[in-house]
Design an enzyme around this catalytic site. Structure first.
Site, mmCIF file in Angstrom:
data_model
loop_
_atom_site.group_PDB
_atom_site.id
_atom_site.type_symbol
_atom_site.label_atom_id
_atom_site.label_comp_id
_atom_site.label_asym_id
_atom_site.label_seq_id
_atom_site.Cartn_x
_atom_site.Cartn_y
_atom_site.Cartn_z
ATOM 1 N N ASN A 183 6.842 -7.341 -15.330
ATOM 2 C CA ASN A 183 7.580 -7.120 -13.773
ATOM 3 C C ASN A 183 6.132 -7.231 -12.367
ATOM 4 O O ASN A 183 4.193 -6.922 -13.978
ATOM 5 C CB ASN A 183 7.349 -5.295 -13.877
ATOM 6 C CG ASN A 183 7.503 -5.231 -12.216
ATOM 7 O OD1 ASN A 183 7.320 -4.134 -11.679
ATOM 8 N ND2 ASN A 183 7.890 -6.438 -11.159
ATOM 9 N N TYR A 214 5.642 -4.740 1.328
ATOM 10 C CA TYR A 214 5.538 -3.102 0.468
ATOM 11 C C TYR A 214 4.049 -2.393 0.958
ATOM 12 O O TYR A 214 3.418 -2.771 1.394
ATOM 13 C CB TYR A 214 5.213 -3.987 -0.918
ATOM 14 C CG TYR A 214 5.553 -3.365 -1.360
ATOM 15 C CD1 TYR A 214 5.991 -3.006 -2.547
ATOM 16 C CD2 TYR A 214 4.139 -3.353 -2.450
ATOM 17 C CE1 TYR A 214 5.267 -1.982 -3.953
ATOM 18 C CE2 TYR A 214 3.536 -2.509 -3.291
ATOM 19 C CZ TYR A 214 4.098 -1.618 -3.858
ATOM 20 O OH TYR A 214 4.062 -0.914 -5.000
ATOM 21 N N GLU A 262 5.930 5.385 -2.782
ATOM 22 C CA GLU A 262 6.141 4.055 -2.502
ATOM 23 C C GLU A 262 7.478 3.298 -1.343
ATOM 24 O O GLU A 262 8.629 3.108 -1.977
ATOM 25 C CB GLU A 262 6.506 3.229 -3.965
ATOM 26 C CG GLU A 262 5.965 1.782 -4.059
ATOM 27 C CD GLU A 262 6.640 1.720 -5.816
ATOM 28 O OE1 GLU A 262 5.853 0.323 -5.686
ATOM 29 O OE2 GLU A 262 7.444 2.424 -6.421
ATOM 30 N N TYR A 303 9.313 -0.162 0.654
ATOM 31 C CA TYR A 303 9.872 -1.606 0.791
ATOM 32 C C TYR A 303 10.724 -1.613 2.055
ATOM 33 O O TYR A 303 11.403 -1.403 2.143
ATOM 34 C CB TYR A 303 10.835 -1.571 -0.498
ATOM 35 C CG TYR A 303 9.889 -1.664 -2.182
ATOM 36 C CD1 TYR A 303 9.663 -3.203 -1.877
ATOM 37 C CD2 TYR A 303 10.126 -0.825 -2.389
ATOM 38 C CE1 TYR A 303 9.730 -3.134 -3.444
ATOM 39 C CE2 TYR A 303 9.195 -0.677 -3.937
ATOM 40 C CZ TYR A 303 8.850 -2.029 -4.445
ATOM 41 O OH TYR A 303 8.231 -2.359 -5.618
ATOM 42 N N GLU A 318 7.732 -9.834 -5.616
ATOM 43 C CA GLU A 318 7.595 -9.395 -6.458
ATOM 44 C C GLU A 318 8.923 -10.058 -7.281
ATOM 45 O O GLU A 318 9.879 -10.821 -7.403
ATOM 46 C CB GLU A 318 8.225 -7.504 -6.466
ATOM 47 C CG GLU A 318 8.611 -6.974 -7.560
ATOM 48 C CD GLU A 318 8.688 -5.002 -7.255
ATOM 49 O OE1 GLU A 318 8.766 -3.876 -8.987
ATOM 50 O OE2 GLU A 318 8.332 -4.669 -6.151
#
Length: 218
Positions: free
Chosen positions: A69, A102, A111, A113, A202
């Site tokens: 990741n 992001y 977090e 998005y 990502e």
């Protein structure tokens, strides 16, 4: 003299070809910082290979191969309700990858998005849809998920993720981020104090590449 000429010629050619060391040193190491007036962030779990490079202005490019990741991109710190304009290429449509706005907040630790495009896996899979918002020529579906004991800007932590996932995938355009903040608030999702905010690529257990340019905000 012939030998000397050959040596001179070979020296000139060698000087014109970048050495492997030159190529290695131009890669941006994992971490955060500023580059050409923009904030950047590059995080990787260390699996596979990720080559991230900051370019001129708000541009960056990244290639990844057999990664676990990673998340990387350019933007601002702190984040805000600015209109974000970007363009470029993203070769992640056939693999597990996202292209998104992001960011993170603190108090609470969130977090978030705004997904502009995703590949083979929809990040909202398995999550409960909380609503939708019309913005910038498209419809975004709103979700909330939770991460338990996962990496964050404050180390390993448990936190919520807020999502706006665009139905009409695109690579390039303007994102009125305030519309998403308002829609999240209307769905009971409250952000905290803004930390960084980037246009991010990502990748998860995949290989691909992207070249993105973020425009200066007004």
């Amino acid at each position: 003299m012939l030998g000397s000429s050959i040596i001179v010629a070979l020296t000139a050619v060698a000087g014109a070809i970048a050495s492997p060391l030159d190529l290695i040193t131009r890669q941006t190491p994992a971490g955060t910082g500023t580059n050409n007036g923009f904030f950047y962030s590059f995080w990787t779990d260390g699996a596979g290979t990720v080559n991230y490079n900051n370019g001129a202005g708000g541009s960056y490019d990244v290639t990844w191969q057999n990664v676990g990741n990673f998340v990387a991109g350019k933007g601002w710190n702190p984040g805000s309700s600015r209109v974000i304009t970007y363009n470029g290429t993203w070769n992640g449509a056939s693999v597990n990858s996202y292209l998104s706005i992001y960011g993170w907040t603190r108090s609470p630790l969130i977090e978030y998005y705004v997904v502009e495009s995703f590949g083979t896996y929809n990040p909202s899979s398995g999550a409960t849809k909380l609503g939708s918002v019309e913005s910038d020529g498209g419809t975004y579906d709103i979700y909330r998920t939770q991460r338990v004991n996962q990496p964050s800007i404050d180390g390993t932590a448990t936190f919520y993720q807020f999502w706006s996932v665009r139905q009409q995938k695109r690579v390039g355009g303007s994102v009125t981020i305030q519309n998403h903040f308002d829609a999240w608030e209307g769905s009971g999702l409250t952000l905290g104090t803004h930390n960084y905010q980037i246009v991010a690529t990502e990748g998860y257990q995949s290989s691909g590449s992207a070249s993105i340019t973020v425009e200066p905000s007004e």
